[in-house]
Each structure stands twice: as C-alpha cells, then as structure tokens.
Design a protein around this motif. Structure first.
Motif, PDB file in Angstrom:
ATOM      1  N   ARG A 123       0.837  -1.208   0.000  1.00  0.00           N
ATOM      2  CA  ARG A 123       0.000   0.000   0.000  1.00  0.00           C
ATOM      3  C   ARG A 123       0.868   1.253   0.000  1.00  0.00           C
ATOM      4  O   ARG A 123       1.782   1.387   0.822  1.00  0.00           O
TER       5      ARG A 123
ATOM      6  N   GLU B 118       0.358   4.988   0.702  1.00  0.00           N
ATOM      7  CA  GLU B 118      -0.658   5.745   1.429  1.00  0.00           C
ATOM      8  C   GLU B 118      -0.311   7.234   1.416  1.00  0.00           C
ATOM      9  O   GLU B 118       0.635   7.667   2.078  1.00  0.00           O
ATOM     10  N   ASP B 119      -1.063   8.006   0.631  1.00  0.00           N
ATOM     11  CA  ASP B 119      -0.852   9.457   0.521  1.00  0.00           C
ATOM     12  C   ASP B 119       0.611   9.791   0.239  1.00  0.00           C
ATOM     13  O   ASP B 119       1.168  10.744   0.799  1.00  0.00           O
TER      14      ASP B 119
ATOM     15  N   SER C  17      -1.741   7.044  -4.071  1.00  0.00           N
ATOM     16  CA  SER C  17      -2.501   6.378  -3.005  1.00  0.00           C
ATOM     17  C   SER C  17      -3.146   5.152  -3.642  1.00  0.00           C
ATOM     18  O   SER C  17      -4.265   5.225  -4.177  1.00  0.00           O
TER      19      SER C  17
ATOM     20  N   SER D 124      -3.359   0.553  -3.644  1.00  0.00           N
ATOM     21  CA  SER D 124      -3.136  -0.726  -2.982  1.00  0.00           C
ATOM     22  C   SER D 124      -2.933  -1.796  -4.046  1.00  0.00           C
ATOM     23  O   SER D 124      -3.694  -1.859  -5.024  1.00  0.00           O
TER      24      SER D 124
ATOM     25  N   GLY E 259       3.668  10.803   3.397  1.00  0.00           N
ATOM     26  CA  GLY E 259       2.977   9.544   3.224  1.00  0.00           C
ATOM     27  C   GLY E 259       3.785   8.334   3.680  1.00  0.00           C
ATOM     28  O   GLY E 259       4.899   8.466   4.201  1.00  0.00           O
ATOM     29  N   ARG E 260       3.199   7.165   3.442  1.00  0.00           N
ATOM     30  CA  ARG E 260       3.799   5.928   3.939  1.00  0.00           C
ATOM     31  C   ARG E 260       3.753   4.840   2.875  1.00  0.00           C
ATOM     32  O   ARG E 260       2.896   4.851   1.985  1.00  0.00           O
TER      33      ARG E 260
ATOM     34  N   ASP F 217       4.734  -0.693   8.283  1.00  0.00           N
ATOM     35  CA  ASP F 217       5.254   0.541   7.703  1.00  0.00           C
ATOM     36  C   ASP F 217       6.735   0.348   7.385  1.00  0.00           C
ATOM     37  O   ASP F 217       7.563   0.173   8.283  1.00  0.00           O
TER      38      ASP F 217
END
Length: 231
Positions: free
Chosen positions: A3, A5-6, A19, A21, A54-55, A62
C-alpha cells in the motif's frame, strides 16, 4: 498487500502523488510517458528515495524508513547490475551472501537457482560471455535467492529484441507465480503489459492510477493512457 498511502515525491518542480493498494501476488505493468515518474515510484518503493509525505506499507507494516537492504523488495535494473569481474555463480551468490563467501550448501542453492532460469552449466562464465537475455536470467536467479516477496523491474528487458523480451516476460511470469511474488514492471511497451497479463498502473500528470486489468484497460484506455499510446 503493498500500500502506498498518501505518498508524495517531490524533486524541484517535479511532483508525484500515489494512493494505491496492490494485492499480494499481483503482476502490474507500469506505463506512462517519459519523465512522468515511473522509475521514481520504484525507487521510493525500493527505499532508494525517501518520500516527502505519506507511507509505504507491506502486509500492514510501515516500511517507509526501512533501508533498502532490509526491505521485502528485490529490484532488477535495465543493466542487470552484474559485476563483470565475477563469474555467473558468484554474481548469483550475492543474493545469498553479500560478502561473497559461499559454503557448499550455498553453492548448491546457486546452481539450483541457475537451473531454474535455464542457465544450467553456465556457472563459471563471466557476464561478458553471455547474451543480453542470459544476463537477465542471471539477475533473476539472484533475486530468487534473495527470497523477497516484492520484485521490481525497471525496464529490465528494454534492451532485448522482441523474441527475447517475450521469452523473459514469460519466464518472469512463471517465476513470480511459483513464488507468490508481487511484481511491478516499468515498461514503455503496451505489448509487455499484454504479455504480463495482469494489471496496469498509469503514471501520468503527477499521479498514479489504481491497478486495473491490463487487457480491458488497453482495449478502452483512460484519457491519460490513451494520450500516451497515441504519442
């Protein structure tokens, strides 16, 4: 699942946001115009480029700040990153032992990995003695021994002729399916995406599209992909 993420990647006037998945075991071709950020996206996933925001998560963990060597990620570049002074076996062995010190069990695994990619009997050759396709197979054998669940290909087969490229994409598909690897492959060629027969992500206009089935997407491309294909 992988993922993003942002995620925001910024370099001077260049901005790329993502963003998305990507399910475990997916095969994803990444298409888009030159300079749009395809390789930059792979560099961030591989840990070679820190995001500005983001991540990046793998299976809920993470990994945004995890060093490249400790990530669940293996990567093959266009030049295959082979050491010309080392034999094929020693190049592949680096996937097991970065210090190059292989014991008998390690050497047996190296020979098995070479056999898996169709290079049985070539362990003592040097990269310069191999064809481009054979060099790509050496790189693939090495990442197989790294035993990491995400494989990134940054135009790894771009220098190969059409027949050899088809052969390598078929080999990579079997290789990833057998190991349940998540594959992300940057390419400029929509035919590569068709042959991979998985999903497509489009990198264009500062963004990254969600994975979508390749055949349906190429049959009825969104505007950003249609503009690229027509260029």
């Amino acid at each position: 699942m992988l993922r993003l993420e942002d995620l925001l990647l910024a370099r001077g006037d260049f901005l790329l946001g993502a963003s998305v998945s990507i399910p475990r075991g997916a095969r994803v071709a990444i298409l888009g115009p030159s300079g749009a950020g395809k390789s930059t996206l792979l560099d961030a996933i591989g840990g070679f480029l820190a995001p500005d925001h983001g991540r990046i998560l793998w299976e809920g963990r993470d990994i945004t700040a995890v060093p490249p060597a400790d990530r669940p990620v293996a990567m093959i570049f266009q030049d295959n990153n082979l050491f010309p002074h080392l034999t094929v076996a020693r190049n592949v062995g680096l996937g097991l032992r970065p210090n190059g010190r292989l014991d008998a069990a390690d050497r047996a695994r190296v020979l098995g990995a070479l056999a898996d990619v169709g290079l049985d009997g070539m362990a003592e050759r040097r990269p310069a003695d191999l064809s481009g396709g054979q060099q790509s197979r050496v790189a693939l054998a090495r990442v197989g021994l790294q035993d990491r669940p995400i494989l990134l290909l940054d135009e790894a087969f771009a220098a190969l002729g059409p027949a050899m490229k088809r052969e390598m994409i078929a080999l990579v598909t079997r290789f990833c399916d057998a190991r349940d690897l998540t594959l992300l492959m940057v390419t400029h060629d929509p035919e590569d995406a068709r042959r991979l027969d998985g999903d497509i992500m489009v990198v264009a206009d500062g963004g990254v599209s969600a994975p979508a089935p390749a055949r349906a997407t190429l049959a009825d491309p969104p505007a950003s992909l249609a503009a690229y294909l027509a260029g």
